[in-house]
Design a protein around this motif. Sequence first.
Motif, PDB file in Angstrom:
ATOM      1  N   GLY A   3      39.382  49.460  52.596  1.00 17.13           N
ATOM      2  CA  GLY A   3      40.127  48.424  53.332  1.00 17.13           C
ATOM      3  C   GLY A   3      40.555  47.270  52.436  1.00 17.13           C
ATOM      4  O   GLY A   3      41.681  46.767  52.548  1.00 17.13           O
ATOM      5  N   CYS A   4      39.671  46.857  51.536  1.00 19.71           N
ATOM      6  CA  CYS A   4      39.990  45.732  50.644  1.00 19.71           C
ATOM      7  C   CYS A   4      41.089  46.114  49.656  1.00 19.71           C
ATOM      8  O   CYS A   4      41.993  45.326  49.381  1.00 19.71           O
ATOM      9  CB  CYS A   4      38.733  45.264  49.903  1.00 19.71           C
ATOM     10  N   ASN A  15      44.225  36.811  42.142  1.00 25.13           N
ATOM     11  CA  ASN A  15      44.246  35.340  42.050  1.00 25.13           C
ATOM     12  C   ASN A  15      43.614  34.733  43.300  1.00 25.13           C
ATOM     13  O   ASN A  15      43.927  33.611  43.693  1.00 25.13           O
ATOM     14  CB  ASN A  15      45.676  34.815  41.838  1.00 25.13           C
ATOM     15  N   LEU A  16      42.705  35.506  43.900  1.00 25.34           N
ATOM     16  CA  LEU A  16      41.981  35.071  45.105  1.00 25.34           C
ATOM     17  C   LEU A  16      42.929  34.747  46.260  1.00 25.34           C
ATOM     18  O   LEU A  16      42.600  33.947  47.123  1.00 25.34           O
ATOM     19  CB  LEU A  16      41.064  33.871  44.804  1.00 25.34           C
ATOM     20  N   TYR A  25      42.686  38.059  51.356  1.00 26.67           N
ATOM     21  CA  TYR A  25      42.978  39.147  52.284  1.00 26.67           C
ATOM     22  C   TYR A  25      41.960  40.288  52.185  1.00 26.67           C
ATOM     23  O   TYR A  25      41.691  40.962  53.181  1.00 26.67           O
ATOM     24  CB  TYR A  25      44.397  39.671  52.045  1.00 26.67           C
ATOM     25  N   CYS A  26      41.379  40.515  51.014  1.00 25.85           N
ATOM     26  CA  CYS A  26      40.333  41.552  50.895  1.00 25.85           C
ATOM     27  C   CYS A  26      39.158  41.193  51.792  1.00 25.85           C
ATOM     28  O   CYS A  26      38.585  42.058  52.462  1.00 25.85           O
ATOM     29  CB  CYS A  26      39.878  41.705  49.445  1.00 25.85           C
ATOM     30  N   VAL A  27      38.813  39.918  51.812  1.00 18.19           N
ATOM     31  CA  VAL A  27      37.685  39.458  52.633  1.00 18.19           C
ATOM     32  C   VAL A  27      38.017  39.662  54.115  1.00 18.19           C
ATOM     33  O   VAL A  27      37.206  40.172  54.896  1.00 18.19           O
ATOM     34  CB  VAL A  27      37.372  37.974  52.332  1.00 18.19           C
ATOM     35  N   HIS A  51      50.060  41.721  48.811  1.00 19.84           N
ATOM     36  CA  HIS A  51      50.785  41.300  47.613  1.00 19.84           C
ATOM     37  C   HIS A  51      52.008  42.166  47.319  1.00 19.84           C
ATOM     38  O   HIS A  51      52.617  42.025  46.254  1.00 19.84           O
ATOM     39  CB  HIS A  51      49.828  41.256  46.411  1.00 19.84           C
ATOM     40  N   GLY A  52      52.322  43.061  48.256  1.00 27.96           N
ATOM     41  CA  GLY A  52      53.546  43.851  48.123  1.00 27.96           C
ATOM     42  C   GLY A  52      53.525  44.805  46.938  1.00 27.96           C
ATOM     43  O   GLY A  52      54.569  45.031  46.309  1.00 27.96           O
TER      44      GLY A  52
END
Length: 187
Positions: A18-19, A118-119, A131-133, A27-28
Amino acid sequence: MSRFGLLIDVSRCNGCSGCVVGCKNWHGIPAGEEGRIRLVDRTVGSFPEVRRWIFPVMCMQCDFPPCVTVCRFGACFVDERGIIQVNEEKCVGCELCVIACPYDARVMRRDGVPESCNLCLDRIEEGKEPYCVASCPTHALIFGDLDNPESELSKLIKQKGARPLKRKHHTRPRVYYTHARELEAFV
Ligand code: SF4
Ligand code: SF4
Ligand code: SF4
């Protein structure tokens, strides 16, 4: 000023990707291109003592980043919030920063510019988490301020005895892992 970081609670990661997929979507990054997160998946031991380790690896947001040190063009830089970025206008695509990263956390895009986490700067500027979180269904990723002892991040790092990987490189990473001793050999 905040010192942003992440905790990866490896005991909660089920390898769902998912992450990885969420990051690429946000981020496209097109299908077929490597993304900013890679999943490590290793099985160790033999029956009946078998253990499988799955965990994401991304830019560690090092306080002393070799990727920045080696860039002779000032393209790879640390911004005022301490976040590692690439100025695409200045980048000549020499790949030195990719080679210098001890975490293999940076990849070259097809257009010759390096890509790394870049977090989700655009999100944290709006007070949102990366977005991963947000994409992780098991709450295995926790984002926050490492310098605030009252943040959920700082409390969980302490509670779970988490630490960065590969500390021998002395880059002072800002991504912490549970079970770090067991994971060292896989990164
Ligand atoms: S993990 Fe690699 S790309 Fe990220 S700051 Fe450290 S050296 Fe640079
Ligand atoms: S690829 Fe770009 S950012 Fe990386 S070292 Fe070369 S010029 Fe700097
Ligand atoms: S989204 Fe969460 S559970 Fe899924 S692979 Fe990533 S860290 Fe693991």
